[in-house]
Motif scaffolding. Structure first.
Motif, PDB file in Angstrom:
ATOM      1  N   UNK A 284      -4.075 -28.776  14.623  1.00  0.00           N
ATOM      2  CA  UNK A 284      -3.909 -29.301  15.977  1.00  0.00           C
ATOM      3  C   UNK A 284      -3.770 -28.171  16.981  1.00  0.00           C
ATOM      4  N   UNK A 285      -3.064 -27.107  16.602  1.00  0.00           N
ATOM      5  CA  UNK A 285      -2.887 -26.003  17.550  1.00  0.00           C
ATOM      6  C   UNK A 285      -4.227 -25.330  17.864  1.00  0.00           C
ATOM      7  N   UNK A 286      -5.167 -25.354  16.897  1.00  0.00           N
ATOM      8  CA  UNK A 286      -6.491 -24.769  17.134  1.00  0.00           C
ATOM      9  C   UNK A 286      -7.288 -25.617  18.117  1.00  0.00           C
ATOM     10  N   UNK A 287      -7.168 -26.944  17.993  1.00  0.00           N
ATOM     11  CA  UNK A 287      -7.845 -27.836  18.938  1.00  0.00           C
ATOM     12  C   UNK A 287      -7.263 -27.660  20.335  1.00  0.00           C
ATOM     13  N   UNK A 288      -5.929 -27.527  20.415  1.00  0.00           N
ATOM     14  CA  UNK A 288      -5.283 -27.326  21.709  1.00  0.00           C
ATOM     15  C   UNK A 288      -5.777 -26.035  22.364  1.00  0.00           C
ATOM     16  N   UNK A 289      -5.847 -24.960  21.580  1.00  0.00           N
ATOM     17  CA  UNK A 289      -6.303 -23.678  22.123  1.00  0.00           C
ATOM     18  C   UNK A 289      -7.767 -23.743  22.540  1.00  0.00           C
ATOM     19  N   UNK A 290      -8.566 -24.508  21.794  1.00  0.00           N
ATOM     20  CA  UNK A 290      -9.992 -24.644  22.097  1.00  0.00           C
ATOM     21  C   UNK A 290     -10.201 -25.194  23.499  1.00  0.00           C
ATOM     22  N   UNK A 291      -9.274 -26.043  23.942  1.00  0.00           N
ATOM     23  CA  UNK A 291      -9.436 -26.681  25.248  1.00  0.00           C
ATOM     24  C   UNK A 291      -8.476 -26.138  26.293  1.00  0.00           C
ATOM     25  N   UNK A 292      -8.085 -24.889  26.124  1.00  0.00           N
ATOM     26  CA  UNK A 292      -7.402 -24.191  27.206  1.00  0.00           C
ATOM     27  C   UNK A 292      -5.896 -24.276  27.227  1.00  0.00           C
ATOM     28  N   UNK A 293      -5.268 -24.858  26.193  1.00  0.00           N
ATOM     29  CA  UNK A 293      -3.808 -24.913  26.142  1.00  0.00           C
ATOM     30  C   UNK A 293      -3.304 -23.685  25.385  1.00  0.00           C
ATOM     31  N   UNK A 294      -2.770 -22.720  26.136  1.00  0.00           N
ATOM     32  CA  UNK A 294      -2.330 -21.472  25.521  1.00  0.00           C
ATOM     33  C   UNK A 294      -1.071 -21.663  24.676  1.00  0.00           C
ATOM     34  N   UNK A 295      -0.230 -22.613  25.048  1.00  0.00           N
ATOM     35  CA  UNK A 295       1.023 -22.864  24.313  1.00  0.00           C
ATOM     36  C   UNK A 295       0.986 -24.245  23.685  1.00  0.00           C
ATOM     37  N   UNK A 296       1.210 -24.289  22.374  1.00  0.00           N
ATOM     38  CA  UNK A 296       1.150 -25.555  21.649  1.00  0.00           C
ATOM     39  C   UNK A 296       2.188 -26.544  22.180  1.00  0.00           C
ATOM     40  N   UNK A 297       3.374 -26.039  22.559  1.00  0.00           N
ATOM     41  CA  UNK A 297       4.424 -26.935  23.062  1.00  0.00           C
ATOM     42  C   UNK A 297       3.978 -27.610  24.356  1.00  0.00           C
ATOM     43  N   UNK A 298       3.275 -26.856  25.220  1.00  0.00           N
ATOM     44  CA  UNK A 298       2.781 -27.452  26.470  1.00  0.00           C
ATOM     45  C   UNK A 298       1.760 -28.546  26.179  1.00  0.00           C
ATOM     46  N   UNK A 299       0.901 -28.290  25.183  1.00  0.00           N
ATOM     47  CA  UNK A 299      -0.103 -29.296  24.811  1.00  0.00           C
ATOM     48  C   UNK A 299       0.563 -30.565  24.289  1.00  0.00           C
ATOM     49  N   UNK A 300       1.538 -30.412  23.397  1.00  0.00           N
ATOM     50  CA  UNK A 300       2.205 -31.576  22.805  1.00  0.00           C
ATOM     51  C   UNK A 300       2.885 -32.411  23.882  1.00  0.00           C
ATOM     52  N   UNK A 301       3.556 -31.722  24.813  1.00  0.00           N
ATOM     53  CA  UNK A 301       4.253 -32.437  25.882  1.00  0.00           C
ATOM     54  C   UNK A 301       3.262 -33.177  26.791  1.00  0.00           C
ATOM     55  N   UNK A 302       2.179 -32.500  27.172  1.00  0.00           N
ATOM     56  CA  UNK A 302       1.180 -33.128  28.039  1.00  0.00           C
ATOM     57  C   UNK A 302       0.480 -34.279  27.327  1.00  0.00           C
ATOM     58  N   UNK A 303       0.188 -34.105  26.043  1.00  0.00           N
ATOM     59  CA  UNK A 303      -0.508 -35.148  25.287  1.00  0.00           C
ATOM     60  C   UNK A 303       0.368 -36.387  25.147  1.00  0.00           C
ATOM     61  N   UNK A 304       1.655 -36.183  24.839  1.00  0.00           N
ATOM     62  CA  UNK A 304       2.566 -37.321  24.716  1.00  0.00           C
ATOM     63  C   UNK A 304       2.676 -38.056  26.046  1.00  0.00           C
ATOM     64  N   UNK A 305       2.703 -37.312  27.146  1.00  0.00           N
ATOM     65  CA  UNK A 305       2.788 -37.947  28.447  1.00  0.00           C
ATOM     66  C   UNK A 305       1.561 -38.781  28.773  1.00  0.00           C
TER      67      UNK A 305
END
Length: 349
Positions: A284-305
């Protein structure tokens, strides 16, 4: 969904196919004489999408001659331009004493008020393309100067035009009838920009049209640069030689701010990858980075929202494959009757 009609010749008796096809073309386009060496058991597919005053029709068919004669023009003239986008095969055109051939992704157009002869062919089988019918009143008055001239569909505004067209046709099933007129306006504006660029007269376009075209160019730029974590309003504005303030003003008519639109696009692409069965082993962290999310925690928070659940749960709940559109029949011997939408994305088959 949008108003659509679909025609598949193989659903008809062989002896009736070509006559039905001729009648359909004269109804959905303009009165034309059609001739083909394959008329005995003709193969054709067409989907007509109505967008207010604009019509879009992806089509696949066997080699075919189209004749627009003075007699047919006198009988009926809707005063429209037909923009053609060949995808597989070549359009050979005779008009106003000139002849020209248009290869895949060479946009060109016809005037319903002028006689022409079009021969669509494909040495490898079926011809495929997308046609757009637009009233002349929606396009620049000098557009007729471009008759017989190719406009590139892989670069500049031509690429924006074909990309928007491909997305519209591919997503038409998720759109409502109320979306049609608005999307027709956007498509007509892009056609205006395409013609104006070819005429070197973009300055003559109305300011609202120029702003809408700039918004489309900016969105295309954002989509192309989503993987870059440094994509910001400042970099976007600089790339388009405008101020950040003007960039925000352009997005005032959108349902999201610039930053929110970038985040929405990134999350949408990440969600698509999470449900892609071919990527089930991708972390999942690789998919997040692929689409411009440098920090996995930021991606998880934004995705949950956005989706109400963490990305891990979203992936496990939707482990099934995404349904693909019906590919249509494969009659063999000369090609297939698949909807040509995929071709319009800019990739040759």
């Amino acid at each position: 969904m949008l108003t659509e009609t679909i025609f598949r010749s193989e659903k008809l008796p062989r002896a009736d196919r070509f006559d039905h096809w001729c009648e359909l073309i004269s109804t959905t386009h303009i009165p034309l004489e059609l001739r083909s060496d394959h008329a005995a058991e003709y193969l054709a597919y067409q989907r007509v999408i109505t967008l207010g005053a604009v019509q879009v029709w992806p089509t696949v068919y066997q080699p075919l001659h189209f004749y627009r004669t003075p007699k047919l023009i006198r009988r009926s003239d809707p005063e429209q331009f037909h923009i053609a986008l060949p995808l597989r095969g070549v359009n050979h055109v005779e008009c106003a004493g000139q002849t020209a051939s248009f290869a895949p992704y060479e946009l060109h157009f016809f005037d319903s008020s002028q006689p022409f002869h079009l021969y669509s062919t494909n040495d490898n089988g079926l011809f495929s393309g997308v046609g757009i019918n637009i009233p002349k009143a929606l396009l620049p008055k000098q557009a007729d100067q471009l008759l017989g001239r190719p406009m590139p569909g892989r670069e500049g505004i031509g690429a924006l035009f074909t990309q928007f067209l491909a997305r519209l046709v591919a997503d038409s099933g998720s759109l409502t009838p109320a979306d049609g007129p608005r999307l027709g306006t956007v498509l007509a504006d892009l056609a205006c920009a395409l013609f104006a660029q070819a005429l070197d007269a973009e300055h003559a376009l109305p300011s609202e049209t120029r702003q809408r075209n700039l918004a489309l160019r900016i969105k295309a730029f954002i989509r192309q640069n989503l993987p870059d974590p440094k994509l910001t309003p400042s970099t976007i504005a600089a790339a388009h030689h405008i101020s950040v303030r003007y960039l925000h003003r352009i997005f005032r008519n959108e349902d999201r701010t610039v930053v929110a639109w970038i985040r929405h696009q990134r999350l949408e692409h990440a969600a698509r990858d999470l449900t892609d069965p071919t990527q089930h082993a991708t972390p999942i962290h690789a998919i997040a980075a692929r689409w411009g999310f440098a920090r996995h925690a930021d991606f998880t928070r934004a995705f949950r929202g956005a989706y109400g659940v963490p990305p891990r749960d979203y992936r496990s709940e939707r482990r099934c494959a995404i349904d693909l559109p019906d590919a249509g029949p494969h009659p063999g011997a000369g090609g297939d009757l698949r909807d040509p939408v995929a071709d319009a994305s800019g990739h040759d088959r």
